[in-house]
Design an enzyme around this catalytic site. Structure first.
Site, PDB file in Angstrom:
ATOM      1  N   GLU A 162       0.840  -1.217   0.000  1.00  0.00           N
ATOM      2  CA  GLU A 162       0.000   0.000   0.000  1.00  0.00           C
ATOM      3  C   GLU A 162       0.866   1.255   0.000  1.00  0.00           C
ATOM      4  O   GLU A 162       0.550   2.241  -0.666  1.00  0.00           O
ATOM      5  CB  GLU A 162      -0.936  -0.016   1.209  1.00  0.00           C
ATOM      6  CG  GLU A 162      -1.980  -1.119   1.092  1.00  0.00           C
ATOM      7  CD  GLU A 162      -2.850  -1.222   2.328  1.00  0.00           C
ATOM      8  OE1 GLU A 162      -2.317  -1.578   3.403  1.00  0.00           O
ATOM      9  OE2 GLU A 162      -4.060  -0.936   2.215  1.00  0.00           O
ATOM     10  N   GLU A 201      -3.919  -9.211   4.092  1.00  0.00           N
ATOM     11  CA  GLU A 201      -4.655  -8.817   5.303  1.00  0.00           C
ATOM     12  C   GLU A 201      -5.812  -9.750   5.613  1.00  0.00           C
ATOM     13  O   GLU A 201      -6.138 -10.003   6.771  1.00  0.00           O
ATOM     14  CB  GLU A 201      -5.170  -7.380   5.160  1.00  0.00           C
ATOM     15  CG  GLU A 201      -4.099  -6.297   5.292  1.00  0.00           C
ATOM     16  CD  GLU A 201      -3.418  -5.947   3.979  1.00  0.00           C
ATOM     17  OE1 GLU A 201      -3.506  -6.744   3.023  1.00  0.00           O
ATOM     18  OE2 GLU A 201      -2.794  -4.870   3.907  1.00  0.00           O
TER      19      GLU A 201
HETATM   20  C1  3H9 Z   1      -1.498  -4.608   7.261  1.00  0.00           C
HETATM   21  O1  3H9 Z   1      -0.555  -4.289   6.606  1.00  0.00           O
HETATM   22  C2  3H9 Z   1      -2.675  -3.717   7.510  1.00  0.00           C
HETATM   23  C3  3H9 Z   1      -2.738  -2.558   6.595  1.00  0.00           C
HETATM   24  O2  3H9 Z   1      -3.362  -2.904   5.386  1.00  0.00           O
HETATM   25  C4  3H9 Z   1      -3.573  -1.433   7.153  1.00  0.00           C
HETATM   26  C5  3H9 Z   1      -3.110  -0.784   8.426  1.00  0.00           C
HETATM   27  C6  3H9 Z   1      -3.949   0.402   8.842  1.00  0.00           C
HETATM   28  N1  3H9 Z   1       4.245  -6.952  11.968  1.00  0.00           N
HETATM   29  O3  3H9 Z   1       7.570 -14.631   9.167  1.00  0.00           O
HETATM   30  P1  3H9 Z   1       8.956 -14.438   9.623  1.00  0.00           P
HETATM   31  C7  3H9 Z   1       7.721 -10.677  12.534  1.00  0.00           C
HETATM   32  S1  3H9 Z   1      -1.569  -6.102   8.050  1.00  0.00           S
HETATM   33  C8  3H9 Z   1       4.959  -7.298  13.036  1.00  0.00           C
HETATM   34  O4  3H9 Z   1       9.542 -15.475  10.508  1.00  0.00           O
HETATM   35  P2  3H9 Z   1       9.942 -14.800   6.935  1.00  0.00           P
HETATM   36  C9  3H9 Z   1       7.440 -12.150  12.789  1.00  0.00           C
HETATM   37  O5  3H9 Z   1       6.506 -12.306  13.829  1.00  0.00           O
HETATM   38  C10 3H9 Z   1      -0.021  -6.838   7.711  1.00  0.00           C
HETATM   39  N2  3H9 Z   1       5.835  -8.338  13.046  1.00  0.00           N
HETATM   40  O6  3H9 Z   1       9.965 -14.177   8.395  1.00  0.00           O
HETATM   41  C11 3H9 Z   1       8.806 -12.662  13.150  1.00  0.00           C
HETATM   42  O7  3H9 Z   1       9.067 -12.312  14.499  1.00  0.00           O
HETATM   43  P3  3H9 Z   1       9.913 -13.306  15.459  1.00  0.00           P
HETATM   44  C12 3H9 Z   1       0.053  -7.388   6.345  1.00  0.00           C
HETATM   45  C13 3H9 Z   1       5.979  -9.010  11.923  1.00  0.00           C
HETATM   46  O8  3H9 Z   1      11.138 -14.274   6.258  1.00  0.00           O
HETATM   47  C14 3H9 Z   1       9.730 -11.834  12.262  1.00  0.00           C
HETATM   48  O9  3H9 Z   1       8.983 -10.664  11.909  1.00  0.00           O
HETATM   49  N3  3H9 Z   1       1.288  -8.092   6.185  1.00  0.00           N
HETATM   50  C15 3H9 Z   1       5.253  -8.704  10.770  1.00  0.00           C
HETATM   51  O10 3H9 Z   1       9.704 -16.258   7.024  1.00  0.00           O
HETATM   52  C16 3H9 Z   1      10.158 -12.543  11.012  1.00  0.00           C
HETATM   53  O11 3H9 Z   1       8.988 -13.021  10.342  1.00  0.00           O
HETATM   54  C17 3H9 Z   1       1.380  -9.415   6.441  1.00  0.00           C
HETATM   55  O12 3H9 Z   1       0.441 -10.057   6.788  1.00  0.00           O
HETATM   56  C18 3H9 Z   1       4.362  -7.623  10.817  1.00  0.00           C
HETATM   57  N4  3H9 Z   1       3.643  -7.256   9.752  1.00  0.00           N
HETATM   58  O13 3H9 Z   1       8.646 -14.191   6.240  1.00  0.00           O
HETATM   59  C19 3H9 Z   1       2.744 -10.025   6.253  1.00  0.00           C
HETATM   60  N5  3H9 Z   1       5.606  -9.583   9.792  1.00  0.00           N
HETATM   61  O14 3H9 Z   1      11.254 -13.386  14.816  1.00  0.00           O
HETATM   62  C20 3H9 Z   1       3.122 -10.793   7.475  1.00  0.00           C
HETATM   63  C21 3H9 Z   1       6.523 -10.393  10.330  1.00  0.00           C
HETATM   64  O15 3H9 Z   1       9.874 -12.597  16.753  1.00  0.00           O
HETATM   65  N6  3H9 Z   1       4.452 -11.319   7.410  1.00  0.00           N
HETATM   66  N7  3H9 Z   1       6.749 -10.063  11.615  1.00  0.00           N
HETATM   67  O16 3H9 Z   1       9.160 -14.604  15.442  1.00  0.00           O
HETATM   68  C22 3H9 Z   1       4.786 -12.379   6.642  1.00  0.00           C
HETATM   69  O17 3H9 Z   1       3.999 -12.944   5.912  1.00  0.00           O
HETATM   70  C23 3H9 Z   1       6.196 -12.867   6.746  1.00  0.00           C
HETATM   71  O18 3H9 Z   1       6.748 -12.384   7.936  1.00  0.00           O
HETATM   72  C24 3H9 Z   1       7.114 -12.440   5.582  1.00  0.00           C
HETATM   73  C25 3H9 Z   1       8.577 -12.836   5.920  1.00  0.00           C
HETATM   74  C26 3H9 Z   1       6.677 -13.169   4.307  1.00  0.00           C
HETATM   75  C27 3H9 Z   1       7.048 -10.962   5.365  1.00  0.00           C
END
Ligand code: 3H9
Length: 694
Positions: free
Chosen positions: A106, A126
């Site tokens: 976004e 999301e």
């Molecule tokens: C959003 O964006 C809402 C908006 O539209 C509107 C807002 C108003 N936040 O998965 P990993 C942490 S909703 C906080 O092991 P990978 C994760 O917990 C969001 N923390 O790495 C982990 O912590 P720990 C939409 C986050 O390389 C560490 O980072 N976005 C977030 O296997 C490493 O993560 C998503 O839904 C976050 N957003 O995969 C994407 N993301 O080391 C969510 C990750 O303490 N994320 N962490 O366990 C993912 O799908 C994967 O993390 C990603 C990397 C593919 C990015």
């Protein structure tokens, strides 16, 4: 070193904004404030003609900071930051590497052009967290790529590779190179007019009512329990009109989803899948595993071998006879073909995987294996025999694992001279598809062996959960307990179809009788026979109806008949079931009564939660969240409910204790209040409290 999350660098008439917020550059409040400050700094400097926005570390912004969800909002809000970027007078090009997800994409769509490196992926996931893109994504994605593409992106949450994103119009160009250099070059191209820019809000979403109607019908059918998919469609529909009004519709929809129990459940599941990696052995050095041995070419063994081959490991498959071995190899080959068909791997990768498979009837070929997984029939004597042999054959340091679903790992380890190198690796069927792996730790299992189990799971793209030794470990122990509650419900008068429907309405993809039919009713039958000698005399026997089905040869789907009748792809009611129900209820002296659907769900879930509490209390699971992840990944528990113990918190320990005490009036042996639950009821604490800091 500066602890600033966002920095600005001026290079002649270009400004580079760099976001640096490890691990995934989530757009928390410091990043949002940093972006606003960066724009002010650039404006004040006054000499900039184009801006490149990129990220340090492994990825572009992976989304809003999910840990801020549910807390009081901190300004500036992400939607406003995206609008600020879009409104900025100097053109901004976003340069994407890694995964630009949710709020990350976004942010990029708020910029005036987008460039990605070839390995980048973008997505709006999301919906998988029970919300919707809330920073303009539902308005800008359809303007850039049309309604069908935007709906696909937003409703699936899938990660779209750069090349496809380019075709969809989400990005403008793909460039190779180091990310800062790509950003600098892209900004210079903007100045030279070689990279066109525009404000996404100025584009018009082409109308497509048919796509919107089809999407709404699809989500209502496919996700009847979920709020956010419908809200996604409504918000995308609003992108056809005025931009600002569309943003307002999106914001209202986002705020309707954010506080919902569903979103909380899905977010708990997201963090839970990561939290389970936090084990006492996490600092131990995992051993190197490249060559895997698998003993047993049945469904489980072949599935495990398939999964390992798909992960790039070499596998030696062992069977007793050539015929069984050939069958195993054929199953693996068919599994790999299936993966090609599902788009999981290319033909070339399938051929390479098969090239890494060795098949033999001679266990001596396991001499060089780094880790051997035994996946044979569930008989302790057979397993002991295999482990004693393996101990003599395998090299020093090789790990010996059993895929047993419930047998005692300590007893198996005791027949070897290397009990520290023995553990349980409990895969779930079909093992090349199911993502759960219970890593069962015996009393003597060495920390580095546990760490190796977790590392292997990661290589095989599975989620590992640490479990202690008991009959059934985490999942099957709890399953064994609550299935009894299901069988008592049926003996006492609930119809199996009513039980299935009630639990499907709760959110399970299939009720327990459908699942039983699918897995094969003979499995439960054999388990009941095995456990019969140890069944306490006070325990009420609930298995008579299922026993009768199995004794008739009706073992479910594979025999064409079980609780249901199967005719090709169609499922019908079994016309003979009621006769069995009547006969067995009479034999057991039960006068059938009626249960409401809610009562069925309450009893079933209370039974599940009770045993789950005991599993935590006994230290079989490290934390409540470990139980949740096992049920989400291995037992079809509705993800939006977050797992049995997350769901338990929504009822509360005191109410659960009250329920158990009232059920205990009918059956005081089965319905006993777990000590942990009692203690929680008295102290007013929750399972979530127990997850904190562990
Ligand atoms: C959003 O964006 C809402 C908006 O539209 C509107 C807002 C108003 N936040 O998965 P990993 C942490 S909703 C906080 O092991 P990978 C994760 O917990 C969001 N923390 O790495 C982990 O912590 P720990 C939409 C986050 O390389 C560490 O980072 N976005 C977030 O296997 C490493 O993560 C998503 O839904 C976050 N957003 O995969 C994407 N993301 O080391 C969510 C990750 O303490 N994320 N962490 O366990 C993912 O799908 C994967 O993390 C990603 C990397 C593919 C990015």
């Amino acid at each position: 070193m500066s602890d600033k999350k966002v920095s600005v660098e001026f290079v002649e008439d270009v400004a580079l904004i760099c976001i640096d917020n490890p691990p995934v550059n989530a757009s928390g409040v410091a990043v949002r404030q940093g972006l606003v400050a960066a724009l002010s700094e650039i404006k004040e400097a006054g000499r900039t003609k184009a801006i490149g926005l990129y990220c340090a570390g492994r990825t572009f912004v992976a989304g809003a900071d999910i840990t801020e969800f549910g807390k009081p909002p901190l300004e500036p809000l992400l939607p406003d930051v995206c609008n600020n970027l879009e409104d900025f007078e100097t053109p901004i090009v976003a340069v994407i590497h890694g995964t630009a997800m949710g709020g990350g994409l976004e942010t990029a769509m708020g910029c005036h052009a987008r460039v990605a490196v070839p390995t980048a992926k973008v997505g709006l996931p999301e919906v998988l967290l029970g919300v919707l893109p809330g920073a303009g994504g539902t308005q800008r994605a359809p303007r850039l790529s049309g309604i069908p593409n935007a709906l696909d992106l937003i409703l699936s949450g899938r990660h779209v590779p750069a090349k496809e994103a380019l075709e969809m119009g989400l990005i403008d160009r793909i460039e190779e190179g180091s990310i800062r250099e790509v950003a600098l070059a892209a900004a210079r191209d903007v100045i030279l007019g070689k990279l066109p820019t525009r404000r996404t809000c100025d584009l018009v979403t082409p109308r497509d009512d048919a796509a919107l109607e089809a999407a709404m019908a699809m989500v209502q059918k496919k996700h009847p329990h979920l709020i956010s998919p419908q809200k996604c469609v409504e918000a995308v529909a609003a992108s056809v009109g005025d931009f600002k009004q569309g943003l307002a519709t999106e914001r209202a929809a986002f705020m309707a989803c954010l506080p919902s129990a569903q979103s909380k459940g899905l977010i708990h599941a997201f963090f839970g899948e990561r939290a389970v990696a936090n084990i006492p052995e996490k600092k131990a050095q995992a051993r190197h595993v490249a060559a895997l041995g698998v003993i047993g070419g049945g469904t489980m063994g072949s599935g495990i071998a398939t999964s390992a081959l798909m992960a790039g490991l070499s596998v030696t498959l062992i069977e007793v006879t050539q015929e069984a071995l050939d069958r195993g190899v054929a199953t693996i080959s068919a599994n790999l073909d299936g993966a090609v068909k599902r788009g999981k791997m290319s033909d070339a990768k399938r051929d390479a995987a098969l090239g890494r498979l060795t098949a033999s009837t001679d266990m001596m070929t396991l001499a060089d294996a780094d880790l051997v997984i035994e996946a044979v029939f569930e008989k302790m004597e057979i397993k002991k025999d295999i482990f004693a042999k393996l101990d003599g054959i395998c090299k020093e340091g090789a790990i010996l694992a059993s895929n047993t679903s419930y047998l005692d790992i300590n007893e198996i380890a005791a027949v070897t001279k290397r009990p520290a190198d023995v553990l349980g690796l409990h895969f779930f069927s079909p093992a090349h598809i199911m993502k759960l792996l219970e890593v069962v730790v015996g009393t003597q299992t060495a920390p580095e062996v546990v760490a190796t189990g977790f590392a292997l799971a990661k290589t095989m793209r599975k989620v590992a959960v640490r479990a202690g030794v008991c009959d059934g470990f985490i999942g099957n122990r709890i399953l064994g307990h609550y299935l009894k509650a299901g069988s008592y419900l049926v003996l006492d008068g609930a119809h199996p179809y009513q039980v299935d429907k009630a639990l499907e309405r709760f959110g399970f993809a299939m009720g327990p009788h459908r699942v039983g039919d699918l897995a094969g009713l003979d499995i439960g039958y054999m388990t009941r026979k095995r456990l019969a000698p140890t069944r306490p005399t006070e325990e009420r026997y609930g298995g008579a109806i299922a026993d009768q089905l199995s004794e008739n040869g009706w073992n479910g789907r594979k025999t064409g008949k079980g609780y249901y009748v199967y005719d090709g792809r169609e499922t019908h009611e079994n016309p003979d079931l009621n006769v069995i129900l009547d006969a067995e209820r009479t034999k057991a002296g039960c006068a059938p009564r009626t249960f409401s659907d809610d009562d069925i769900v309450d009893r079933y879930m209370t039974a599940m939660i009770s045993e789950a509490a005991r599993v935590v209390e006994d230290g079989i699971a490290l934390r409540p969240v470990d139980v949740d992840v096992v049920f989400l990944m291995g037992y079809g528990f509705p993800r939006f409910r977050g797992g049995p113990l997350h769901y338990a918190d929504s009822i509360g320990a005191a109410a659960l204790v009250e329920r158990i005490e009232s059920y205990a009036k009918e059956d005081a042996h089965y319905w006993q209040v777990p000590a942990l639950l009692q203690q929680m009821a008295e102290s007013g604490s929750t399972f979530a409290d127990m997850n904190k800091g562990r």
